[in-house]
Design a protein around this motif. Structure first.
Motif, short mmCIF file in Angstrom:
data_model
loop_
_atom_site.label_atom_id
_atom_site.label_comp_id
_atom_site.label_asym_id
_atom_site.label_seq_id
_atom_site.Cartn_x
_atom_site.Cartn_y
_atom_site.Cartn_z
N ASP A 276 60.82 103.62 102.85
CA ASP A 276 59.94 102.80 102.68
C ASP A 276 59.74 102.96 104.75
N LEU A 277 58.97 103.50 105.23
CA LEU A 277 59.16 103.49 106.70
C LEU A 277 57.31 103.31 107.30
N GLU A 278 56.69 103.40 106.44
CA GLU A 278 55.26 103.54 106.72
C GLU A 278 54.68 102.11 107.39
N TRP A 279 55.68 101.07 107.78
CA TRP A 279 55.71 100.37 108.59
C TRP A 279 55.56 100.48 109.90
N VAL A 280 55.99 101.74 110.67
CA VAL A 280 56.93 102.28 111.78
C VAL A 280 55.86 103.05 112.82
N LYS A 281 55.70 102.05 113.60
CA LYS A 281 53.59 102.30 114.63
C LYS A 281 54.33 103.80 115.01
N GLU A 282 55.22 103.77 115.39
CA GLU A 282 55.27 105.01 117.01
C GLU A 282 55.79 106.22 116.25
N THR A 283 54.60 106.66 117.01
CA THR A 283 55.43 108.70 116.31
C THR A 283 55.26 109.57 117.23
N ASP A 284 56.32 109.12 118.52
CA ASP A 284 56.78 110.13 119.48
C ASP A 284 57.93 111.11 118.24
N LYS A 285 58.52 111.96 119.01
CA LYS A 285 59.32 113.11 118.66
C LYS A 285 60.58 112.49 118.11
N GLU A 286 60.82 111.60 118.91
CA GLU A 286 63.01 110.64 118.35
C GLU A 286 62.60 109.99 117.70
N THR A 287 60.90 109.48 117.16
CA THR A 287 60.49 108.62 115.92
C THR A 287 60.48 109.40 114.58
N HIS A 289 62.67 112.68 114.47
CA HIS A 289 63.51 113.17 114.06
C HIS A 289 64.45 111.71 113.10
N TRP A 290 64.45 110.66 113.68
CA TRP A 290 64.94 109.49 112.81
C TRP A 290 64.25 109.11 111.17
N LYS A 291 62.84 109.46 110.88
CA LYS A 291 62.59 109.17 109.81
C LYS A 291 62.78 110.26 108.68
N ASN A 292 62.67 111.91 109.31
CA ASN A 292 63.29 112.17 108.84
C ASN A 292 64.55 112.33 108.34
#
Length: 453
Positions: A276-287, A289-292
């Protein structure tokens, strides 16, 4: 050649024996006559570079006079870091660790030299010279043990990371030694230190400690994420991974600790939280990658929690999930075999599917990684479960093969818990395995008895 008290005396004797003039020797060594003369007469000290040239010109092995260099120019002399620093780097290059220990012992009575030795240790670590760096970190840590400085905490962190290896008992002692220093690090370093500490406790199956560290990681991660969001500029110092990683990873750790302790509902709840990572605001490539990755891990952990609770229906889905990432196959197979033995599941179809991976299990030990202690733990674990499964089903030849492989590996990594597990398996199936496993079993028994003393 008879060893004499000084390098100067050694050089003088060599020149006399070889009948060389100062000028001729200077040509051989690539040094001018005046410098050679000053060294011979004792009017000038020498640098490590000059000593190396002289040693080579005399036809002697590299580092031949390093002990004398310490005697002549470091011990009982006011420390000169312009001379000592290049000497330490050269000793590290030649793996002369005893020489480094002598230098550290000679100068570390004075705390004024701690900052410079720490700086040198950091330089050696960056070069991958871990053995040499470890000696310096230990020297600085010992000198500053009553200072409560951040440098002391960093030294202990470096010592901890360098010492982690294949010996699980030593890993545990290293973790215990380091843990009191974690919260003396600055907040950013603490994040990665908590991750490293949790991974060691995870490999040791110290689940209560994993959960304690994970809770500290979660609290710190949330605080740092909040601070980062409130700042209008980027933070100067950043952790190794995006800040949200530490929060999500803490949930993953807590979930793993809970299902290992049989708390499957809590494990399932933590697995859902980690995706449940809807709260994560960053949208960069590394973010992204880790979200996936967390999404994949979370799906796997949801299945795993249900599997460990005895839900046989999720087994095909779990087997599919662990094939998505090569690194997940080993721990995934271990989990499948734990469930199979715990709930008497028939997983022959799974074993046939992963026949190639099972045949090549030991390939995981050939490539050293930062997570090697977990890989070793997983390997001895899956081998013990495979042995138990095969022996319980009358597949004695396969079972004994897994048993012997696991016994040997558990001794190599000094994992007392795994050694006990293998002893129990042997005793349970002794009439089938003692003939084939007699030698290894006695080796295991002897080793286990030594551990108990």
């Amino acid at each position: 050649m008879k060893i004499t008290p000084t390098i100067r005396a050694e050089l003088e004797q060599f020149l006399q024996q070889e009948g060389l003039t100062l000028s001729k020797f200077g040509q051989i060594a690539g040094m001018n006559r005046g410098i050679i003369s000053s060294i011979v007469t004792g009017n000038k000290s020498m640098s490590i570079n000059q000593l190396d040239r002289i040693t080579e010109a005399m036809g002697l092995p590299e580092g031949r006079f390093y002990d004398l260099f310490i005697e002549n120019y470091i011990i009982d002399h006011p420390p000169n870091m312009r001379r000592i620093e290049p000497f330490l780097y050269r000793c590290a290059e030649l793996e002369k660790l005893d020489a480094i220990r002598r230098v550290v012992g000679a100068i570390m009575d004075n705390l004024l030299y701690s900052p410079k030795l720490f700086e040198i240790a950091e330089g050696l670590l960056a070069q991958g010279r871990h053995g040499a760096a470890l000696i310096l970190y230990e020297g600085v840590a010992e000198a500053e043990k009553y200072q409560h400085s951040e440098r002391l905490a960093i030294c202990q962190y470096r010592i901890f990371k360098i010492q982690i290896g294949n010996d699980q008992e030593k890993n545990f002692q290293s973790a215990l030694q380091f843990e009191p220093f974690v919260k003396r690090l600055d907040a950013i370093d603490q994040l990665d230190a908590f991750v490293d500490l949790a991974n060691v406790y995870r490999s040791l199956r110290k689940w209560e400690r994993v959960e304690e560290v994970a809770k500290d990681l979660r609290a710190l991660g949330k605080a740092q994420y909040s601070i980062a969001q409130s700042l209008k500029r980027e933070q100067v110092k950043k952790p190794l991974r995006p800040l949200f990683f530490y929060i999500a990873f803490s949930s993953s750790l807590i979930g793993g600790a809970n299902y290992e302790q049989g708390n499957y509902e809590l494990a399932l709840q933590a697995a859902y939280e980690s995706v449940d990572l809807e709260w994560v605001k960053e949208t960069d490539k590394e973010t992204k990658h880790w979200k996936n990755l967390f999404q994949e891990w979370g799906e796997t952990n949801v299945c795993l929690s249900k599997l460990m609770a005895g839900n046989r229906k999720v087994l095909p889905a779990y087997a599919d999930l662990i094939t998505r990432t090569k690194d997940e196959i080993l721990p995934g197979l271990w989990n499948i075999m734990i469930a199979a033995n715990r709930y008497s599941m028939d997983v022959d179809d799974i074993l046939n599917r992963f026949e190639c991976e099972i045949s090549n299990l030991h390939d995981h030990t050939k490539i050293q990684t930062n997570d090697q202690q977990n890989i070793n733990n997983q390997l001895v674990g899956v081998l013990s479960e495979l042995a138990e499964y095969c022996l319980s089903r009358g597949q004695y030849e396969k079972g004994v093969r897994f048993l012997l492989d696991g016994m040997r590996k558990s001794i190599i990594i000094n994992d007392e818990r795994s050694i006990l597990r293998y002893r129990i398996i042997v005793e349970r199936y002794q009439k089938f395995v003692l003939t084939e496993a007699k030698t290894e079993y006695h080796n295991l028994e002897s080793y286990a008895r030594r551990l108990s003393y």
